[in-house]
Design a protein around this motif. Sequence first.
Motif, PDB file in Angstrom:
ATOM      1  N   THR A   1       9.604   3.631  -5.317  1.00 57.04           N
ATOM      2  CA  THR A   1       8.079   3.406  -5.196  1.00 57.04           C
ATOM      3  C   THR A   1       7.472   2.270  -5.640  1.00 57.04           C
ATOM      4  N   THR A   2       6.556   1.579  -4.805  1.00 54.67           N
ATOM      5  CA  THR A   2       6.111   0.241  -5.402  1.00 54.67           C
ATOM      6  C   THR A   2       4.895  -0.056  -4.723  1.00 54.67           C
ATOM      7  N   GLU A   3       4.134  -1.169  -4.781  1.00 54.37           N
ATOM      8  CA  GLU A   3       2.879  -1.367  -4.212  1.00 54.37           C
ATOM      9  C   GLU A   3       3.228  -2.529  -3.058  1.00 54.37           C
ATOM     10  N   ARG A   4       4.171  -3.391  -3.179  1.00 50.81           N
ATOM     11  CA  ARG A   4       4.573  -4.287  -2.301  1.00 50.81           C
ATOM     12  C   ARG A   4       6.158  -4.460  -2.085  1.00 50.81           C
TER      13      ARG A   4
ATOM     14  N   LEU B   1      16.047  -6.716  -0.001  1.00 47.51           N
ATOM     15  CA  LEU B   1      14.588  -6.205  -0.105  1.00 47.51           C
ATOM     16  C   LEU B   1      14.172  -6.631  -1.577  1.00 47.51           C
ATOM     17  N   THR B   2      12.863  -7.217  -1.476  1.00 43.39           N
ATOM     18  CA  THR B   2      12.205  -8.177  -2.742  1.00 43.39           C
ATOM     19  C   THR B   2      11.025  -7.658  -2.848  1.00 43.39           C
ATOM     20  N   THR B   3      10.466  -7.692  -4.348  1.00 44.45           N
ATOM     21  CA  THR B   3       9.147  -7.561  -4.443  1.00 44.45           C
ATOM     22  C   THR B   3       8.822  -8.107  -5.971  1.00 44.45           C
ATOM     23  N   ASP B   4       7.929  -8.647  -6.225  1.00 43.66           N
ATOM     24  CA  ASP B   4       7.475  -8.966  -7.535  1.00 43.66           C
ATOM     25  C   ASP B   4       6.800  -8.063  -8.516  1.00 43.66           C
ATOM     26  N   GLU B   5       6.483  -6.823  -7.654  1.00 41.36           N
ATOM     27  CA  GLU B   5       5.568  -5.821  -8.288  1.00 41.36           C
ATOM     28  C   GLU B   5       6.682  -4.847  -9.070  1.00 41.36           C
ATOM     29  N   PRO B   6       5.779  -4.139  -9.857  1.00 43.51           N
ATOM     30  CA  PRO B   6       6.535  -2.974 -10.618  1.00 43.51           C
ATOM     31  C   PRO B   6       7.111  -2.018  -9.718  1.00 43.51           C
ATOM     32  N   VAL B   7       8.391  -1.541 -10.120  1.00 47.45           N
ATOM     33  CA  VAL B   7       9.135  -0.386  -9.192  1.00 47.45           C
ATOM     34  C   VAL B   7       9.369   0.767 -10.038  1.00 47.45           C
ATOM     35  N   THR B   8       9.551   1.523  -9.501  1.00 48.61           N
ATOM     36  CA  THR B   8      10.152   3.060 -10.186  1.00 48.61           C
ATOM     37  C   THR B   8      11.290   3.375  -9.014  1.00 48.61           C
ATOM     38  N   ILE B   9      12.466   3.670  -9.703  1.00 49.90           N
ATOM     39  CA  ILE B   9      13.520   4.259  -8.869  1.00 49.90           C
ATOM     40  C   ILE B   9      14.220   5.479  -9.331  1.00 49.90           C
TER      41      ILE B   9
ATOM     42  N   GLY C   1       0.680  -1.215  -0.150  1.00 49.49           N
ATOM     43  CA  GLY C   1       0.064  -0.099  -0.054  1.00 49.49           C
ATOM     44  C   GLY C   1       0.846   1.345  -0.006  1.00 49.49           C
ATOM     45  N   ASN C   2       1.202   1.799  -1.259  1.00 55.61           N
ATOM     46  CA  ASN C   2       1.733   2.922  -1.330  1.00 55.61           C
ATOM     47  C   ASN C   2       3.285   2.999  -0.508  1.00 55.61           C
ATOM     48  N   VAL C   3       3.885   1.973  -1.226  1.00 58.37           N
ATOM     49  CA  VAL C   3       5.288   1.847  -0.427  1.00 58.37           C
ATOM     50  C   VAL C   3       6.342   2.686  -0.828  1.00 58.37           C
ATOM     51  N   VAL C   4       7.033   3.632  -0.124  1.00 57.98           N
ATOM     52  CA  VAL C   4       7.938   4.695  -0.577  1.00 57.98           C
ATOM     53  C   VAL C   4       9.221   4.445   0.211  1.00 57.98           C
ATOM     54  N   VAL C   5      10.648   4.250  -0.544  1.00 60.65           N
ATOM     55  CA  VAL C   5      11.660   3.822   0.262  1.00 60.65           C
ATOM     56  C   VAL C   5      12.539   5.130  -0.292  1.00 60.65           C
ATOM     57  N   THR C   6      13.092   5.674   0.706  1.00 59.83           N
ATOM     58  CA  THR C   6      14.162   6.844   0.238  1.00 59.83           C
ATOM     59  C   THR C   6      15.404   6.561   1.008  1.00 59.83           C
ATOM     60  N   THR C   7      16.523   7.328   0.369  1.00 63.11           N
ATOM     61  CA  THR C   7      18.055   6.733   0.998  1.00 63.11           C
ATOM     62  C   THR C   7      18.530   8.301   1.338  1.00 63.11           C
ATOM     63  N   ALA C   8      19.485   8.083   2.275  1.00 68.33           N
ATOM     64  CA  ALA C   8      20.261   9.414   2.528  1.00 68.33           C
ATOM     65  C   ALA C   8      20.881  10.030   1.406  1.00 68.33           C
ATOM     66  N   THR C   9      21.160   9.130   0.421  1.00 69.26           N
ATOM     67  CA  THR C   9      21.951   9.606  -0.785  1.00 69.26           C
ATOM     68  C   THR C   9      20.918  10.165  -1.985  1.00 69.26           C
TER      69      THR C   9
END
Lengths: 192, 142
Positions: free
Chosen positions: A129-132, A142-150, A116-124
């Motif tokens: 963003t992904t759904e799961r 970190l793993t997912t089978d969903e589409p991701v945008t980086i 649900g609206n997963v957002v990961v941000t790094t210090a760099t």
Amino acid sequence: MMNLRRVLACLILLAVLVLAIVIWRHGRSLDPVEVLEALPEQVDLSLEKLHYTQNEEGRRSWTLDAERAEYQRDTGLAELGDLSLTLYESGRFGDVSMTAEHGTLQQEQRLVEAWGNVVVTTATGERLTTERLIYDGGKKLLTTDEPVTITNRRMELKGTGLQGNLEQGRMLLKKDIWMLLLPEERKAESDE
Amino acid sequence: AELPKPSSLPIEVTANQLEADQQKRQAIFTGDVVAKQGDVTLYGDKMVVYQLDGQEQVDRLEVFGHVRVVQLDRTATAERAVYRQVAETLTLYGNAEVHQGQNRVAGDEIIVYLRENRSLVKSGDSGRVKAILFPQQKQEQQ
């Protein structure tokens, strides 16, 4: 003399009778208050503002915060609402933080699943963003089978299915890859 | 108008899969790889993108397997190609050929100068350079 004593006794009896009636009527008007809200059957413990820290080798490894948590003792699973996970000193990325609307924590396996609206941000400056997304604290994956945008300030990358080891700085995107590499850094919103 | 320098243009890449390694500063794309920058498009089975040390900028792209590079009316084919965006050169290795209209050059190694109409063809110890060039006039007649 005897009459006076008899009158007094009657009066006392009457007073006790009236008192008993009042107490009995008062007692009946109040339904017993639900002392404890009924917990869903399989939930043993319901918490608000959960704060969980995982230490490794005397060092703080990651911290999990959640607005709501429902813990099931038999499965060792905690269901989370509005969670935030912080992974400390993740290799070149520094501190990494993940937020999501829902999730679960399996304490024993050090496994956090978020959706649900997963957002990961790094210090760099990277943002994913992904759904799961699943974080395996044991394997640091970190793993997912969903589409991701980086994205970061020079690149936008899309793909489906991810496996990333933050500490080693290695990542596999499994299919449907699209990437745009910019010649210069994008201006951050704050710079404009 | 002067052509923009490749290094000032974005690179767009599509592929089936990507492996990125921050420590090695490499990104390995595999499967139907297509990379496009300005008027240059590279095709291949696998492509490795190398970043400059200590910088985010791309140093070079190395393409392997069924390599084909298209730039306007020039097409190059080879087993391997290295595209250096700062130097604006494309070096082709292994059965390298460049076609432009009907003209064709072939050799073991070809360096194509992307901002000039010039190529340098080398042959290894395996043989000689081959070139088939049609005079401009003849090309227009046909």
